[in-house]
Scaffold this active site. Sequence first.
Site, PDB file in Angstrom:
ATOM      1  N   HIS A 127      45.715  47.629  41.987  1.00  0.00           N
ATOM      2  CA  HIS A 127      44.998  46.610  41.206  1.00  0.00           C
ATOM      3  C   HIS A 127      44.209  47.274  40.079  1.00  0.00           C
ATOM      4  O   HIS A 127      44.313  46.895  38.912  1.00  0.00           O
ATOM      5  CB  HIS A 127      44.050  45.830  42.124  1.00  0.00           C
ATOM      6  CG  HIS A 127      43.138  44.867  41.410  1.00  0.00           C
ATOM      7  ND1 HIS A 127      43.330  43.501  41.405  1.00  0.00           N
ATOM      8  CD2 HIS A 127      42.011  45.079  40.661  1.00  0.00           C
ATOM      9  CE1 HIS A 127      42.378  42.914  40.680  1.00  0.00           C
ATOM     10  NE2 HIS A 127      41.556  43.851  40.225  1.00  0.00           N
ATOM     11  N   GLU A 128      43.414  48.299  40.421  1.00  0.00           N
ATOM     12  CA  GLU A 128      42.550  48.929  39.403  1.00  0.00           C
ATOM     13  C   GLU A 128      43.385  49.551  38.282  1.00  0.00           C
ATOM     14  O   GLU A 128      43.016  49.493  37.113  1.00  0.00           O
ATOM     15  CB  GLU A 128      41.654  49.994  40.049  1.00  0.00           C
ATOM     16  CG  GLU A 128      40.642  49.423  41.042  1.00  0.00           C
ATOM     17  CD  GLU A 128      39.812  48.267  40.478  1.00  0.00           C
ATOM     18  OE1 GLU A 128      39.450  47.373  41.258  1.00  0.00           O
ATOM     19  OE2 GLU A 128      39.573  48.245  39.254  1.00  0.00           O
ATOM     20  N   HIS A 181      44.083  47.298  35.505  1.00  0.00           N
ATOM     21  CA  HIS A 181      43.045  47.279  34.463  1.00  0.00           C
ATOM     22  C   HIS A 181      43.172  48.513  33.573  1.00  0.00           C
ATOM     23  O   HIS A 181      43.065  48.413  32.352  1.00  0.00           O
ATOM     24  CB  HIS A 181      41.647  47.286  35.106  1.00  0.00           C
ATOM     25  CG  HIS A 181      41.283  46.031  35.833  1.00  0.00           C
ATOM     26  ND1 HIS A 181      41.450  44.771  35.311  1.00  0.00           N
ATOM     27  CD2 HIS A 181      40.762  45.852  37.067  1.00  0.00           C
ATOM     28  CE1 HIS A 181      41.053  43.874  36.174  1.00  0.00           C
ATOM     29  NE2 HIS A 181      40.628  44.487  37.259  1.00  0.00           N
ATOM     30  N   HIS A 184      41.959  40.050  34.874  1.00  0.00           N
ATOM     31  CA  HIS A 184      42.191  39.390  36.167  1.00  0.00           C
ATOM     32  C   HIS A 184      43.099  38.185  35.984  1.00  0.00           C
ATOM     33  O   HIS A 184      43.104  37.541  34.950  1.00  0.00           O
ATOM     34  CB  HIS A 184      40.857  38.952  36.783  1.00  0.00           C
ATOM     35  CG  HIS A 184      40.192  40.064  37.515  1.00  0.00           C
ATOM     36  ND1 HIS A 184      38.830  40.188  37.658  1.00  0.00           N
ATOM     37  CD2 HIS A 184      40.717  41.155  38.141  1.00  0.00           C
ATOM     38  CE1 HIS A 184      38.531  41.267  38.342  1.00  0.00           C
ATOM     39  NE2 HIS A 184      39.663  41.885  38.644  1.00  0.00           N
TER      40      HIS A 184
END
Lengths: 83, 365
Positions: free
Chosen positions: B117-118, B121, B127
Amino acid sequence: FAAETSQDNEENAKFAEEYLKKYYNLKTDGVRQSRKKTTSQFSEKIREMQNFFGLEVTGSLDSDTMEMMQQPRCGFVDVGEYS
Amino acid sequence: IFPGNSGWKKRDLTYRIVNYTPDMPAAEVDTAIQRAFQVWSDVTPLTFTRIYDSLADIEISFAAQVHNDYWPFDGPHGTLAHAFAPSNGIGGDAHFDEDETWTSGSRGYNLFLVAAHEFGHSLGLFHSNDPSALMYPTYHFIEPSEFHLPDDDVRGIQSLYGAREVPVQPQPPSTPSSCKPITFDAVTTLRGEILFFTNKTLWRQISPDSLAEHHLIKSFWPALPNHIQAAYEYKEKDRVIVFKGAKYWVINGYEITKDSPKSIYDLGFPRTVRRIDAAVHDENTDKTYFFVDDKFWSFDEEKQTMDSVTPKKIIDVFPGVGNRVHAVFQNDELLYFFDASRQYEFSTAKKRVTRLLKSNSWLKC
């Protein structure tokens, strides 16, 4: 939200305020603002968060909203400017 | 994606693991990080090379509370990690909260899932509000071996970097022997047949003494996604309902209804539920059971509402079938629960497991 809140509502409101500051750019920059203005900003940001997560958009701290706020998550903002 | 930030200009990025968490062996951290990058390199032209001694594009570190950026961590739970959008300096870097318990499994926060997930970014993704997406803000455990990057995330990252030129060589479509240990994603009956779903294929048991046929899911239902997660038949209405992420598809007879997919939240699930692990309609009780993590919900098909007495713990009502259900179906009034590689025959009348079977026992093994 009503000033006369019970202890746990007070804690929920405080928790929610921290959450909205972190992820929804709620501004409480220390300047004393009218309670009315603070309350409407607070409700507005709750609506924004409820809308993002597909919750019922009530502007108030209902249990579903609190439950979602308590989910472990990423520290990145959900909406708003990213600097 | 971030407004005004079109991601990294270069396609070959470097990463450095600056320090380690004491929660996991260093080798497991290395593997989790490497696999988390692979999630993104599998679907884009990006490559990720680990370096050790100089500044990398993506610096990975574990820290607690205040740590050299403006976003202090908050102790156990709450914020797990954060990362910065592509740019020089701190851009791309990913920080993990050392006050959390990091793990390669499910007890604690799975480092592979959070890192994947990170790094979204770090590569320029914001998101997503699709509950099935990896870039959804809240944490949700998925068995890493079952993880497949959801479509929403694939679309997002490919809007920045395009698709991978040389498609990942799919394994030669060897028809797996139906007798190897097999983990089913979902199992359901369908007009007297039994369908066993796994990855992009399904095994079709037409009758008890026929050999199972092996097909691609999309050869039956092109509109269904691969890697479905749950399915059940509701005979009263001659329909099968198939679940993936926070969506479900209704198959009437053999046709997918026009209004599919729908949202699982229409059935009454809370927003904290993001996928269904297994589902079955129990003819004995005339209830549909939905299994999510270690709990289950009971659904009344007539009223189309969840029974208020649920969710309940699986072990409280179905003792012996384990904490988490991968798939379940009913045959001759008995329920058959599947976990990773075993199958439990469960009698709701006796309220206990009556037989332990191999998961592929129905496929003549």
